[in-house]
Write an enzyme that holds these catalytic residues in place. Sequence first.
Site, PDB file in Angstrom:
ATOM      1  N   GLY A  46       0.817  -1.216   0.000  1.00  0.00           N
ATOM      2  CA  GLY A  46       0.000   0.000   0.000  1.00  0.00           C
ATOM      3  C   GLY A  46       0.846   1.260   0.000  1.00  0.00           C
ATOM      4  O   GLY A  46       0.556   2.221  -0.722  1.00  0.00           O
ATOM      5  N   CYS A  47       1.885   1.268   0.802  1.00  0.00           N
ATOM      6  CA  CYS A  47       2.738   2.452   0.893  1.00  0.00           C
ATOM      7  C   CYS A  47       3.518   2.675  -0.401  1.00  0.00           C
ATOM      8  O   CYS A  47       3.750   3.817  -0.804  1.00  0.00           O
ATOM      9  CB  CYS A  47       3.671   2.342   2.094  1.00  0.00           C
ATOM     10  N   THR A  48       3.908   1.593  -1.060  1.00  0.00           N
ATOM     11  CA  THR A  48       4.589   1.710  -2.347  1.00  0.00           C
ATOM     12  C   THR A  48       3.632   2.293  -3.381  1.00  0.00           C
ATOM     13  O   THR A  48       4.007   3.209  -4.131  1.00  0.00           O
ATOM     14  CB  THR A  48       5.132   0.348  -2.805  1.00  0.00           C
ATOM     15  N   ALA A  51       3.202   6.047  -2.594  1.00  0.00           N
ATOM     16  CA  ALA A  51       4.414   6.811  -2.915  1.00  0.00           C
ATOM     17  C   ALA A  51       4.579   6.957  -4.425  1.00  0.00           C
ATOM     18  O   ALA A  51       4.915   8.035  -4.927  1.00  0.00           O
ATOM     19  CB  ALA A  51       5.644   6.139  -2.305  1.00  0.00           C
TER      20      ALA A  51
END
Length: 158
Positions: A46-48, A51
């Site tokens: 999710g964070c990738t 970003a």
Amino acid sequence: MPERLVPGDTAPAFSLPNASGGTTALQDFAGQNVVVYFYPAASTPGCTKQACDFRDNLASLADAGYQVVGISRDSVARLAKFVAEEKLTFPLLSDEDHAVADAYAAWGEKTNYGKTYQGLIRSTIVVDGSGRVAEAQYNVRATGHVAKLRRDLKIDAA
């Protein structure tokens, strides 16, 4: 946990180590609009996604007058690896003791698979050029968040 920020609040000042080995402070963006987003952990799916969405929309955000800064509890070394792997072109900052996340009310109780714990709450705070909160969004979704933020800020698609 501090009260959540709302538009008009003074944005808490910060100065944190960045993935490049230096430091980045909110004051570095004085007179500019800055999107400060908090994410749980570098190199997770999710964070990738989030970003990379910011990376892919960075030019249109900049054209509309917005800088972007990401903050997590990750170490500088982990952030540097994340920046290199994903070719990120905006500052990622290390808030290992979550003091800045606390100040922005982006640290608190979370529930995952029925387990309750303290952690970083995926949040986005837009700070205007005078250092005031222009937009405060908490518990945002990783997927689709940048598109929603662009709509909220009335930024045309690139």
